[in-house]
Motif scaffolding. Structure first.
Motif, PDB file in Angstrom:
ATOM      1  N   GLY A  55      39.421  38.073  28.725  1.00 45.51           N
ATOM      2  CA  GLY A  55      38.541  39.038  29.379  1.00 45.51           C
ATOM      3  C   GLY A  55      39.074  40.438  29.192  1.00 45.51           C
ATOM      4  N   ASP A  56      38.396  41.407  29.784  1.00 42.36           N
ATOM      5  CA  ASP A  56      38.780  42.802  29.585  1.00 42.36           C
ATOM      6  C   ASP A  56      38.278  43.626  30.763  1.00 42.36           C
ATOM      7  N   LEU A  57      39.055  44.602  31.169  1.00 38.94           N
ATOM      8  CA  LEU A  57      38.630  45.490  32.259  1.00 38.94           C
ATOM      9  C   LEU A  57      37.397  46.301  31.878  1.00 38.94           C
ATOM     10  N   LEU A  58      37.123  46.407  30.581  1.00 40.13           N
ATOM     11  CA  LEU A  58      35.929  47.114  30.117  1.00 40.13           C
ATOM     12  C   LEU A  58      34.684  46.226  30.159  1.00 40.13           C
ATOM     13  N   ASP A  59      34.890  44.933  30.334  1.00 41.32           N
ATOM     14  CA  ASP A  59      33.803  43.950  30.237  1.00 41.32           C
ATOM     15  C   ASP A  59      33.532  43.315  31.595  1.00 41.32           C
ATOM     16  N   GLY A  60      32.551  43.844  32.294  1.00 45.73           N
ATOM     17  CA  GLY A  60      32.223  43.349  33.623  1.00 45.73           C
ATOM     18  C   GLY A  60      31.825  41.882  33.646  1.00 45.73           C
ATOM     19  N   GLU A  61      31.145  41.423  32.611  1.00 48.17           N
ATOM     20  CA  GLU A  61      30.705  40.027  32.570  1.00 48.17           C
ATOM     21  C   GLU A  61      31.894  39.067  32.507  1.00 48.17           C
ATOM     22  N   SER A  62      32.909  39.440  31.742  1.00 42.72           N
ATOM     23  CA  SER A  62      34.095  38.578  31.660  1.00 42.72           C
ATOM     24  C   SER A  62      34.825  38.541  32.999  1.00 42.72           C
ATOM     25  N   LEU A  63      34.893  39.673  33.679  1.00 37.56           N
ATOM     26  CA  LEU A  63      35.542  39.725  34.994  1.00 37.56           C
ATOM     27  C   LEU A  63      34.771  38.888  36.008  1.00 37.56           C
ATOM     28  N   GLU A  64      33.457  38.977  35.963  1.00 36.92           N
ATOM     29  CA  GLU A  64      32.635  38.183  36.889  1.00 36.92           C
ATOM     30  C   GLU A  64      32.832  36.683  36.639  1.00 36.92           C
ATOM     31  N   ARG A  65      32.855  36.292  35.377  1.00 39.03           N
ATOM     32  CA  ARG A  65      33.044  34.881  35.043  1.00 39.03           C
ATOM     33  C   ARG A  65      34.361  34.357  35.608  1.00 39.03           C
TER      34      ARG A  65
END
Length: 323
Positions: A55-65
């Motif tokens: 995941g990445d702090l730039l990628d909200g979808e990855s953080l949500e997952r």
């Protein structure tokens, strides 16, 4: 088993925190960015005990997952662009990672995991242009003077805002410079200890630095990580300054690092004005009395011992690689 998510787990602070939490019986989840990979050397010895999520702090979808999947009891946001010169080269990315990355995490905690406790690693660089010679505390005026400091200031106030407005358990630690054997070689402490070791081993002839009289409040990273954990174990969410309260000069690091290797630093260290940063700041140091009173925390490793540990690590590591 209590679970914790660590952003920046492969960095200096994240790897020390992962080790600490594993010792305390946590299930440790680490955010690992495929896009901004800085390597996994720091977690190599404990990798099998971790749950690493892409995941990445730039990628909200990855953080949500990740947050939906694990519902962590604690989130430690240690991931950041932390080298100040890099923030001047790319202020947009710096703000996106450091400030908006924090906003994404806080929003997700509020929306889908409101019982999660949140820790934000804020930098003492938010104080920026301090005046006077008094140590800074939690009430000191904030005057950032670099894109990095501005981004950390935004993250700091976002943490406070979400705590006060939404009632989530969100804490911010204003952390002064903290170093270790895992510090990146671009930072002055490691540049000196690694350089001294190379000179002792005949792998280099000199080190070129900026202002040798520049002063900082330098502490040992594992001490600060211990405080981060303590902050989330309190009954009430709050913010704390983490510091040593002591000032040391760059040339003090040189004297100690070369001295441990029985070398005269003055023969090998050069100062170059082009290495001196344009943004001028006074030497500033922290007042950690609140952390001492409320957390029972104080630094355990002295400045001298920290430099000794770093230079010994660099010397024996480089020696083994060259043999």
């Amino acid at each position: 088993m209590k679970s914790a998510l660590i952003t920046g787990i492969t960095g200096q602070d994240g790897s020390y925190l992962a080790e600490l939490l594993l010792e305390k019986g946590y299930r440790v989840i680490g955010l690992v960015s495929q896009k901004h990979d800085i390597g996994g050397r720091n977690i190599k010895e404990i990798k099998k005990e971790l749950l690493l999520e892409s995941g990445d702090l730039l990628d909200g979808e990855s953080l949500e997952r990740i947050i939906r999947k694990h519902q962590p009891a604690e989130v430690y946001n240690l991931g950041a662009i932390s080298f100040i010169p890099a923030s001047w080269k790319n202020p947009e990315l710096t703000f996106n990672v450091n400030a908006l990355g924090t906003a994404r995490l806080l929003q997700l905690i509020k929306d889908i995991s409101p019982e999660t406790k949140f820790f934000q690693a804020t930098s003492a660089k938010i104080f920026g242009r301090v005046t006077g010679n008094q140590p800074q505390n939690e009430q000191t005026s904030i005057r950032p003077n670099s894109p990095y400091a501005v981004s950390k200031t935004a993250a700091h106030f976002l943490t406070i805002n979400f705590r006060e407005h939404f009632g989530i358990f969100a804490c911010s630690a204003i952390m002064y410079n903290h170093e270790s054997e895992r510090r990146g070689p671009e930072f002055v402490t490691r540049k000196i200890t690694q350089g001294a070791a190379k000179i002792k081993l005949g792998q280099a002839k000199k080190i070129v630095l900026g202002d040798l009289e520049a002063q900082q409040d330098w502490g040992y990273a594992p001490d600060y990580i211990r405080a981060a954990w303590l902050i989330l174990q309190q009954k009430k969410a709050d913010d704390y300054v983490l510091a040593t309260g002591e000032l040391h000069r760059v040339k003090d690091i040189c004297r100690l690092a070369f001295g441990f290797l029985k070398l005269d630093w003055k023969k090998y260290v050069q100062s170059d004005k082009s290495f001196i940063r344009k943004e001028k700041t006074r030497a500033f140091f922290g007042d950690y009395s609140k952390a001492r009173k409320k957390l029972g925390w104080r630094p355990k490793i002295s400045f001298e011992k920290m430099i000794e540990k770093m230079v010994k690590y660099d010397y024996y590591q480089l020696k083994s690689l060259s043999s």
